[in-house]
Design an enzyme around this catalytic site. Structure first.
Site, PDB file in Angstrom:
ATOM      1  NE  ARG A  91    -139.401 -46.229  28.391  1.00  0.00           N
ATOM      2  CZ  ARG A  91    -139.871 -46.452  29.616  1.00  0.00           C
ATOM      3  NH1 ARG A  91    -139.125 -46.165  30.672  1.00  0.00           N
ATOM      4  NH2 ARG A  91    -141.064 -46.972  29.793  1.00  0.00           N
ATOM      5  CG  ASN A 107    -129.686 -51.965  20.513  1.00  0.00           C
ATOM      6  OD1 ASN A 107    -129.624 -50.767  20.783  1.00  0.00           O
ATOM      7  ND2 ASN A 107    -129.451 -52.901  21.422  1.00  0.00           N
ATOM      8  CG  HIS A 109    -125.583 -54.980  24.306  1.00  0.00           C
ATOM      9  ND1 HIS A 109    -126.349 -54.438  25.313  1.00  0.00           N
ATOM     10  CD2 HIS A 109    -124.792 -55.912  24.881  1.00  0.00           C
ATOM     11  CE1 HIS A 109    -126.041 -55.024  26.455  1.00  0.00           C
ATOM     12  NE2 HIS A 109    -125.104 -55.928  26.233  1.00  0.00           N
TER      13      HIS A 109
HETATM   14  C1  GRF Z   1    -123.589 -46.804  23.981  1.00  0.00           C
HETATM   15  O1  GRF Z   1    -122.581 -47.227  24.818  1.00  0.00           O
HETATM   16  C2  GRF Z   1    -124.343 -47.972  23.435  1.00  0.00           C
HETATM   17  O2  GRF Z   1    -123.600 -49.142  23.364  1.00  0.00           O
HETATM   18  C3  GRF Z   1    -125.459 -48.151  24.412  1.00  0.00           C
HETATM   19  O3  GRF Z   1    -125.785 -46.843  24.822  1.00  0.00           O
HETATM   20  C4  GRF Z   1    -124.645 -46.016  24.726  1.00  0.00           C
HETATM   21  C5  GRF Z   1    -125.038 -44.763  24.003  1.00  0.00           C
HETATM   22  O4  GRF Z   1    -124.046 -43.770  24.070  1.00  0.00           O
HETATM   23  N1  GRF Z   1    -126.564 -48.863  23.789  1.00  0.00           N
HETATM   24  P1  GRF Z   1    -124.215 -42.422  23.265  1.00  0.00           P
HETATM   25  O5  GRF Z   1    -125.509 -41.745  23.759  1.00  0.00           O
HETATM   26  O6  GRF Z   1    -124.279 -42.740  21.808  1.00  0.00           O
HETATM   27  O7  GRF Z   1    -123.022 -41.584  23.620  1.00  0.00           O
END
Ligand code: GRF
Length: 213
Positions: A91, A107, A109
């Site tokens: 979100r 975060n 990414h």
């Molecule tokens: C990860 O690839 C991260 O980079 C992105 O969302 C994904 C989360 O994966 N923001 P998980 O739920 O931790 O397996």
């Protein structure tokens, strides 16, 4: 002890990496609470198995983004976190939320920001014939997939890579580096200067790590 709240929407493999690092004594953090906006997120089960408090707040029960964010803030703040960790939380937050957690909201990414903000990053990196692809861990600012960069990890893109094969290797990098970035935070080794994050007061080589995966 640094108190963390972790927000997830899905599988929670990054959450698992935090749980494992804490259990191994490698991360001086107490995970106080895991919140999902999705009751079926597998990450909630991972948290319960580890004995961590969980909650879920369904964004669909709120008339506006601002009301959802307020409910999230109310719940998060009960846990009095030092850091709020976004680990696949799908979100976008209002500026009010982001500013409320200024310099304590992080975060991850899956690209080498500022390259490829947004979605489909693995496909886009291949299509652009990039030599490297990677992950970025950053403090969150109101602009999406921007903000001062704490740590980046990169891997070479191989000629036979597909978005799926890249994603798999990128996940391994995420699981190594996200706990490390939070460890630096917990050890108070990070400082933000304008739009740069310093480690022990300077920009360090450790903030861009290459992996031969
Ligand atoms: C990860 O690839 C991260 O980079 C992105 O969302 C994904 C989360 O994966 N923001 P998980 O739920 O931790 O397996």
């Amino acid at each position: 002890m640094t108190k963390a709240v972790i927000l997830i929407s899905g599988s929670g493999s990054n959450l698992q990496a935090f749980i494992d690092s804490v259990a191994a004594g490698e991360l001086p953090v107490s995970i106080e609470l895991v919140i999902s906006n999705n009751a079926d997120a597998y990450g909630l089960q991972r948290a319960r198995l580890a004995g961590i408090a969980t909650d879920y707040i369904d964004h669909r029960n709120f008339a506006s983004r601002a009301e959802f964010d307020q409910a999230m803030m109310d719940r998060i703040d009960l846990a009095e976190p030092d850091i709020v960790i976004l680990a696949g939380f799908m979100r976008i937050f209002t500026a009010e939320f982001v500013e409320h957690y200024s310099e304590r909201l992080v975060n991850i990414h899956p690209s080498l920001l500022p390259k490829f903000p947004g979605t489909n990053t693995h496909r886009r990196a291949i299509d652009a014939a990039e030599k490297w692809h990677g992950v970025t861990i950053h403090f969150v600012v109101p602009e999406v997939d921007a903000g001062p960069i704490i740590l980046q990890g990169r891997i070479p893109i191989r000629h036979n890579d597909t978005p799926e094969s890249l994603q798999q290797r990128i996940h391994r990098v995420e699981h190594r580096l996200y706990p490390l970035a939070v460890k630096w935070f917990a050890e108070k080794r990070l400082s933000v200067q304008v739009d740069k994050v310093l480690l022990d007061g300077e920009r360090s080589d450790m903030q861009l790590q290459s992996f031969d995966l």
